[in-house]
Design an enzyme around this catalytic site. Structure first.
Site, PDB file in Angstrom:
ATOM      1  N   GLY A  15       0.963  -1.098   0.133  1.00 33.70           N
ATOM      2  CA  GLY A  15      -0.256  -0.150   0.118  1.00 33.70           C
ATOM      3  C   GLY A  15       0.931   1.183   0.053  1.00 33.70           C
ATOM      4  O   GLY A  15      -0.006   2.518   0.689  1.00 33.70           O
ATOM      5  N   ARG A  68     -14.317 -16.426 -11.063  1.00 32.70           N
ATOM      6  CA  ARG A  68     -13.281 -14.637 -11.003  1.00 32.70           C
ATOM      7  C   ARG A  68     -14.497 -14.261 -11.186  1.00 32.70           C
ATOM      8  O   ARG A  68     -14.800 -13.164 -11.083  1.00 32.70           O
ATOM      9  CB  ARG A  68     -11.978 -15.205 -12.013  1.00 32.70           C
ATOM     10  N   MET A  93      -3.911  -7.708  -7.759  1.00 32.19           N
ATOM     11  CA  MET A  93      -2.883  -9.119  -8.081  1.00 32.19           C
ATOM     12  C   MET A  93      -4.064 -10.514  -8.402  1.00 32.19           C
ATOM     13  O   MET A  93      -3.184 -10.992  -8.457  1.00 32.19           O
ATOM     14  CB  MET A  93      -1.429  -9.151  -6.825  1.00 32.19           C
ATOM     15  N   ARG A  94      -4.342  -9.463  -9.159  1.00 31.33           N
ATOM     16  CA  ARG A  94      -5.203 -10.022  -9.402  1.00 31.33           C
ATOM     17  C   ARG A  94      -5.983  -9.949 -10.980  1.00 31.33           C
ATOM     18  O   ARG A  94      -5.773  -8.990 -11.457  1.00 31.33           O
ATOM     19  CB  ARG A  94      -6.930  -9.978  -8.472  1.00 31.33           C
ATOM     20  N   LEU A  96      -8.166  -9.683 -14.517  1.00 33.62           N
ATOM     21  CA  LEU A  96      -9.814  -9.218 -13.986  1.00 33.62           C
ATOM     22  C   LEU A  96     -10.520  -9.105 -14.921  1.00 33.62           C
ATOM     23  O   LEU A  96     -10.753  -9.401 -16.411  1.00 33.62           O
ATOM     24  CB  LEU A  96     -10.270  -7.710 -13.798  1.00 33.62           C
ATOM     25  N   SER A 139       4.667   2.104 -15.750  1.00 34.64           N
ATOM     26  CA  SER A 139       3.213   2.222 -16.451  1.00 34.64           C
ATOM     27  C   SER A 139       1.959   2.969 -15.822  1.00 34.64           C
ATOM     28  O   SER A 139       2.183   2.210 -15.258  1.00 34.64           O
ATOM     29  CB  SER A 139       3.880   1.635 -17.630  1.00 34.64           C
ATOM     30  N   THR A 144      -7.995  -2.933 -19.185  1.00 29.63           N
ATOM     31  CA  THR A 144      -8.625  -3.454 -20.497  1.00 29.63           C
ATOM     32  C   THR A 144      -8.534  -4.943 -20.219  1.00 29.63           C
ATOM     33  O   THR A 144      -7.758  -4.672 -19.335  1.00 29.63           O
ATOM     34  CB  THR A 144      -8.190  -3.527 -22.133  1.00 29.63           C
ATOM     35  N   GLU A 146      -6.898  -7.064 -21.472  1.00 31.29           N
ATOM     36  CA  GLU A 146      -5.666  -7.719 -21.747  1.00 31.29           C
ATOM     37  C   GLU A 146      -4.519  -7.427 -20.463  1.00 31.29           C
ATOM     38  O   GLU A 146      -4.415  -5.845 -19.985  1.00 31.29           O
ATOM     39  CB  GLU A 146      -5.153  -7.188 -22.873  1.00 31.29           C
ATOM     40  N   ASP A 148      -2.732  -5.963 -18.686  1.00 30.33           N
ATOM     41  CA  ASP A 148      -1.043  -4.910 -18.873  1.00 30.33           C
ATOM     42  C   ASP A 148      -1.467  -4.574 -19.783  1.00 30.33           C
ATOM     43  O   ASP A 148      -0.124  -3.629 -20.670  1.00 30.33           O
ATOM     44  CB  ASP A 148       0.097  -5.400 -17.861  1.00 30.33           C
TER      45      ASP A 148
HETATM   46  C1  GRF Z   1       4.476  -0.992  -7.418  1.00 29.21           C
HETATM   47  O1  GRF Z   1       5.381  -1.719  -7.076  1.00 29.21           O
HETATM   48  C2  GRF Z   1       2.885  -2.210  -8.536  1.00 29.21           C
HETATM   49  O2  GRF Z   1       3.905  -0.819 -10.108  1.00 29.21           O
HETATM   50  C3  GRF Z   1       2.549  -2.711  -8.621  1.00 29.21           C
HETATM   51  O3  GRF Z   1       2.553  -3.841  -7.676  1.00 29.21           O
HETATM   52  C4  GRF Z   1       3.271  -2.810  -6.898  1.00 29.21           C
HETATM   53  C5  GRF Z   1       2.346  -1.662  -4.978  1.00 29.21           C
HETATM   54  O4  GRF Z   1       3.270  -1.348  -4.017  1.00 29.21           O
HETATM   55  N1  GRF Z   1       1.122  -3.041  -9.757  1.00 29.21           N
HETATM   56  P1  GRF Z   1       2.497  -1.205  -3.208  1.00 29.21           P
HETATM   57  O5  GRF Z   1       1.522  -2.516  -2.606  1.00 29.21           O
HETATM   58  O6  GRF Z   1       1.707   0.474  -3.571  1.00 29.21           O
HETATM   59  O7  GRF Z   1       3.288  -0.258  -1.850  1.00 29.21           O
END
Ligand code: GRF
Length: 222
Positions: A15, A68, A93-94, A96, A139, A144, A146, A148
């Site tokens: 976070g 999902r 980390m999923r 969608l 980035s 979308t 796809e 990333d």
């Molecule tokens: C970051 O490196 C971001 O690019 C990736 O997940 C990480 C999140 O970090 N998608 P945090 O939980 O905001 O510290």
């Protein structure tokens, strides 16, 4: 002064990017109110950070759903109910589901730790080193179906140094990610950046290439 835009942040982990958004809001650098922080992991430090700020949180466990799509639809129903006009994926980390994403087209962004289109998915720092790249970065793109792969908004770049490890790259990139994300959210909520049928527009001009984060924290044309 226009009223702040309600935004929801989705996060699965630490976070630190959420914290950067909270700080920017507090310091008057961001015209956005975080109305919900949601995630798939009840123990995520991101949710604790939000609670400490008095922000509404939602931990929705995917195990309570058969697939999902049903999970994602339930999640975004709650996000919509929060009143959020923009969704920021900050370490969510999923992957969608397309049906759940559709109503949010042009209103959901993701932060990814690579210079997309290079290195979609996981382990970006390691893959940069394995490829021998001279440059790395992060980035922000519209989401979308796809992974990333959505239209790019902006990037931040940094050199890969001799002796760098995946850990040192991640540590050096992190503060740059924070600034990139804050700059992008600020530009979105003020309407400076928008997704249109023909691509990403910045100040009513279609981008041929993602904007670049300058040292002063502004977004510049490439
Ligand atoms: C970051 O490196 C971001 O690019 C990736 O997940 C990480 C999140 O970090 N998608 P945090 O939980 O905001 O510290």
């Amino acid at each position: 002064m226009p009223s702040p835009t309600p935004i929801a942040v989705l996060a699965s982990g630490r976070g630190s990017n959420l914290a950067a958004l909270i700080d920017a809001r507090r310091e008057g650098r961001l015209a956005a109110d975080i109305v919900l922080v949601a995630g798939d992991k009840a123990a995520a430090p991101a949710l604790r950070r939000a609670e400490a700020e008095g922000i509404a949180t939602l931990a929705l466990d995917p195990q309570g759903y058969p697939d999902r799509r049903s999970y994602d639809l339930a999640l975004f129903e709650r996000v919509a109910a929060s009143g959020a006009a923009l969704v920021v994926l900050a370490g969510f980390m999923r992957v969608l589901d397309a049906a759940a994403l559709a109503p949010w087209a042009g209103r959901m962004i993701n932060l990814h730790p690579s210079l997309l289109p290079k290195y979609r998915g996981l382990h970006t720092h390691r893959r940069v080193l394995e490829a021998g790249d001279a440059e790395h970065g992060a980035s922000v793109h519209f989401v979308t179906p796809e992974l990333d792969g959505g239209p790019l908004i902006a990037q931040v770049r940094m050199p890969v140094l001799a002796g760098d490890s995946a850990e040192s790259l991640a540590a050096r990139l992190q503060p740059l990610e924070h600034r990139l994300l804050v700059a992008c959210v600020a530009a979105l909520v003020t309407g400076c950046i928008a997704l249109r049928a023909d691509g990403v527009h910045a100040d009513d001009r279609r981008l041929d290439a993602p904007l670049q984060l300058a040292v002063d924290g502004s977004l510049q044309s490439a």
